[in-house]
Scaffold this motif. Structure first.
Motif, mmCIF file in Angstrom:
data_model
loop_
_atom_site.group_PDB
_atom_site.id
_atom_site.type_symbol
_atom_site.label_atom_id
_atom_site.label_comp_id
_atom_site.label_asym_id
_atom_site.label_seq_id
_atom_site.Cartn_x
_atom_site.Cartn_y
_atom_site.Cartn_z
ATOM 1 N N MET A 99 0.839 -1.204 0.000
ATOM 2 C CA MET A 99 0.000 0.000 0.000
ATOM 3 C C MET A 99 0.872 1.253 0.000
ATOM 4 O O MET A 99 0.538 2.243 -0.657
ATOM 5 C CB MET A 99 -0.960 0.000 1.184
ATOM 6 C CG MET A 99 -2.004 -1.102 1.122
ATOM 7 S SD MET A 99 -2.936 -1.141 -0.425
ATOM 8 C CE MET A 99 -3.784 0.425 -0.339
ATOM 9 N N GLY A 100 1.983 1.218 0.715
ATOM 10 C CA GLY A 100 2.904 2.352 0.710
ATOM 11 C C GLY A 100 3.472 2.614 -0.666
ATOM 12 O O GLY A 100 3.601 3.757 -1.097
ATOM 13 N N ARG A 101 3.806 1.550 -1.375
ATOM 14 C CA ARG A 101 4.332 1.699 -2.733
ATOM 15 C C ARG A 101 3.282 2.264 -3.679
ATOM 16 O O ARG A 101 3.586 3.055 -4.554
ATOM 17 C CB ARG A 101 4.812 0.345 -3.277
ATOM 18 C CG ARG A 101 6.104 -0.135 -2.675
ATOM 19 C CD ARG A 101 7.265 0.694 -3.243
ATOM 20 N NE ARG A 101 8.524 0.297 -2.691
ATOM 21 C CZ ARG A 101 9.414 -0.454 -3.317
ATOM 22 N NH1 ARG A 101 9.163 -0.927 -4.503
ATOM 23 N NH2 ARG A 101 10.549 -0.747 -2.731
ATOM 24 N N LEU A 102 2.044 1.854 -3.489
ATOM 25 C CA LEU A 102 0.978 2.321 -4.367
ATOM 26 C C LEU A 102 0.625 3.784 -4.127
ATOM 27 O O LEU A 102 0.185 4.475 -5.034
ATOM 28 C CB LEU A 102 -0.278 1.459 -4.186
ATOM 29 C CG LEU A 102 -0.180 0.030 -4.698
ATOM 30 C CD1 LEU A 102 -1.419 -0.755 -4.311
ATOM 31 C CD2 LEU A 102 0.015 0.009 -6.197
ATOM 32 N N THR A 103 0.815 4.241 -2.912
ATOM 33 C CA THR A 103 0.418 5.612 -2.569
ATOM 34 C C THR A 103 1.611 6.538 -2.379
ATOM 35 O O THR A 103 1.442 7.650 -1.893
ATOM 36 C CB THR A 103 -0.443 5.614 -1.294
ATOM 37 O OG1 THR A 103 0.303 5.025 -0.225
ATOM 38 C CG2 THR A 103 -1.731 4.847 -1.493
ATOM 39 N N MET A 104 2.821 6.090 -2.755
ATOM 40 C CA MET A 104 4.043 6.871 -2.563
ATOM 41 C C MET A 104 3.956 8.280 -3.120
ATOM 42 O O MET A 104 4.283 9.240 -2.465
ATOM 43 C CB MET A 104 5.221 6.165 -3.247
ATOM 44 C CG MET A 104 6.210 5.597 -2.333
ATOM 45 S SD MET A 104 7.389 4.740 -3.391
ATOM 46 C CE MET A 104 8.759 4.752 -2.321
ATOM 47 N N ASN A 105 3.529 8.368 -4.336
ATOM 48 C CA ASN A 105 3.485 9.660 -4.997
ATOM 49 C C ASN A 105 2.165 9.746 -5.750
ATOM 50 O O ASN A 105 2.028 9.223 -6.841
ATOM 51 C CB ASN A 105 4.668 9.805 -5.952
ATOM 52 C CG ASN A 105 4.785 11.205 -6.491
ATOM 53 O OD1 ASN A 105 3.860 12.006 -6.365
ATOM 54 N ND2 ASN A 105 5.897 11.499 -7.109
ATOM 55 N N GLN A 108 1.971 10.839 -9.611
ATOM 56 C CA GLN A 108 2.456 10.035 -10.727
ATOM 57 C C GLN A 108 1.590 8.795 -10.878
ATOM 58 O O GLN A 108 1.191 8.199 -9.891
ATOM 59 C CB GLN A 108 3.897 9.614 -10.474
ATOM 60 C CG GLN A 108 4.811 10.794 -10.317
ATOM 61 C CD GLN A 108 6.054 10.624 -11.156
ATOM 62 O OE1 GLN A 108 6.260 9.606 -11.758
ATOM 63 N NE2 GLN A 108 6.864 11.655 -11.184
ATOM 64 N N PRO A 109 1.301 8.380 -12.118
ATOM 65 C CA PRO A 109 0.539 7.149 -12.311
ATOM 66 C C PRO A 109 1.338 5.952 -11.809
ATOM 67 O O PRO A 109 2.562 5.944 -11.856
ATOM 68 C CB PRO A 109 0.335 7.064 -13.821
ATOM 69 C CG PRO A 109 1.213 8.092 -14.424
ATOM 70 C CD PRO A 109 1.668 9.025 -13.352
ATOM 71 N N VAL A 110 0.630 4.974 -11.314
ATOM 72 C CA VAL A 110 1.257 3.784 -10.754
ATOM 73 C C VAL A 110 1.048 2.613 -11.695
ATOM 74 O O VAL A 110 -0.063 2.360 -12.145
ATOM 75 C CB VAL A 110 0.641 3.463 -9.364
ATOM 76 C CG1 VAL A 110 1.218 2.186 -8.800
ATOM 77 C CG2 VAL A 110 0.863 4.620 -8.412
ATOM 78 N N ASN A 111 2.123 1.904 -12.012
ATOM 79 C CA ASN A 111 2.031 0.683 -12.799
ATOM 80 C C ASN A 111 1.807 -0.469 -11.836
ATOM 81 O O ASN A 111 2.672 -0.808 -11.053
ATOM 82 C CB ASN A 111 3.324 0.476 -13.596
ATOM 83 C CG ASN A 111 3.270 -0.771 -14.434
ATOM 84 O OD1 ASN A 111 2.269 -1.466 -14.474
ATOM 85 N ND2 ASN A 111 4.360 -1.047 -15.118
ATOM 86 N N LEU A 112 0.636 -1.082 -11.886
ATOM 87 C CA LEU A 112 0.281 -2.129 -10.931
ATOM 88 C C LEU A 112 0.702 -3.524 -11.371
ATOM 89 O O LEU A 112 0.531 -4.463 -10.618
ATOM 90 C CB LEU A 112 -1.233 -2.120 -10.695
ATOM 91 C CG LEU A 112 -1.780 -0.883 -10.017
ATOM 92 C CD1 LEU A 112 -3.291 -0.994 -9.886
ATOM 93 C CD2 LEU A 112 -1.164 -0.697 -8.657
ATOM 94 N N PHE A 113 1.161 -3.708 -12.574
ATOM 95 C CA PHE A 113 1.561 -5.007 -13.112
ATOM 96 C C PHE A 113 0.355 -5.886 -13.431
ATOM 97 O O PHE A 113 0.511 -6.973 -13.910
ATOM 98 C CB PHE A 113 2.430 -5.827 -12.130
ATOM 99 C CG PHE A 113 3.599 -5.119 -11.555
ATOM 100 C CD1 PHE A 113 4.867 -5.416 -11.981
ATOM 101 C CD2 PHE A 113 3.444 -4.172 -10.572
ATOM 102 C CE1 PHE A 113 5.959 -4.776 -11.431
ATOM 103 C CE2 PHE A 113 4.525 -3.536 -10.018
ATOM 104 C CZ PHE A 113 5.788 -3.831 -10.453
#
Length: 126
Positions: A99-105, A108-113
């Motif tokens: 969750m921290g990685r997903l909401t870091m910034n 910027q768009p997040v690539n979820l894989f």
């Protein structure tokens, strides 16, 4: 032929080490990372497949090594799904890490894989 694969580790303090290689883990490696008995991992994996949450063809690979050892490995998507089925300290630390990685910034768009195939993610009757 060997497959390059990464294994997630979680310390007793809850620090998560995410490898740079693609994550593919055995049930035993998940059991070690989440500090639970293997039966809990097997039960979670079985439930995920039974409920159609993930497809086995997309999240499971059978590895044959040159030395004659063969085993099943599971993708990062399965490792994340399993972590949400468990209640241990390490699985909670891993979920917080994800969750921290997903909401870091948030800018910027997040690539979820992950991507939903057309057959998944639809409600019955739609």
């Amino acid at each position: 032929m060997t497959m390059e694969r990464g294994i997630i580790t979680i310390t007793e303090n809850g620090a998560v080490a995410m490898p740079t290689a693609p994550v593919w883990m055995t049930q035993q490696e998940m059991s070690d990372a989440f500090n639970v008995f293997g039966c809990h991992i097997r039960k979670a994996v079985h439930a995920i497949y039974k409920n159609g949450e993930l497809l086995e063809s997309e999240t499971k690979r059978y590895i044959k090594q040159d030395n004659g050892i063969n085993y099943d490995v599971y993708s990062l998507e399965m490792v994340i799904a399993v972590s949400f089925k468990l209640r241990g300290r390490e699985s909670m630390a891993f979920r917080r890490f994800i969750m921290g990685r997903l909401t870091m910034n948030n800018r910027q768009p997040v690539n979820l894989f992950f991507s939903l195939s057309p057959s998944r993610g639809k409600r019955a009757g739609n």
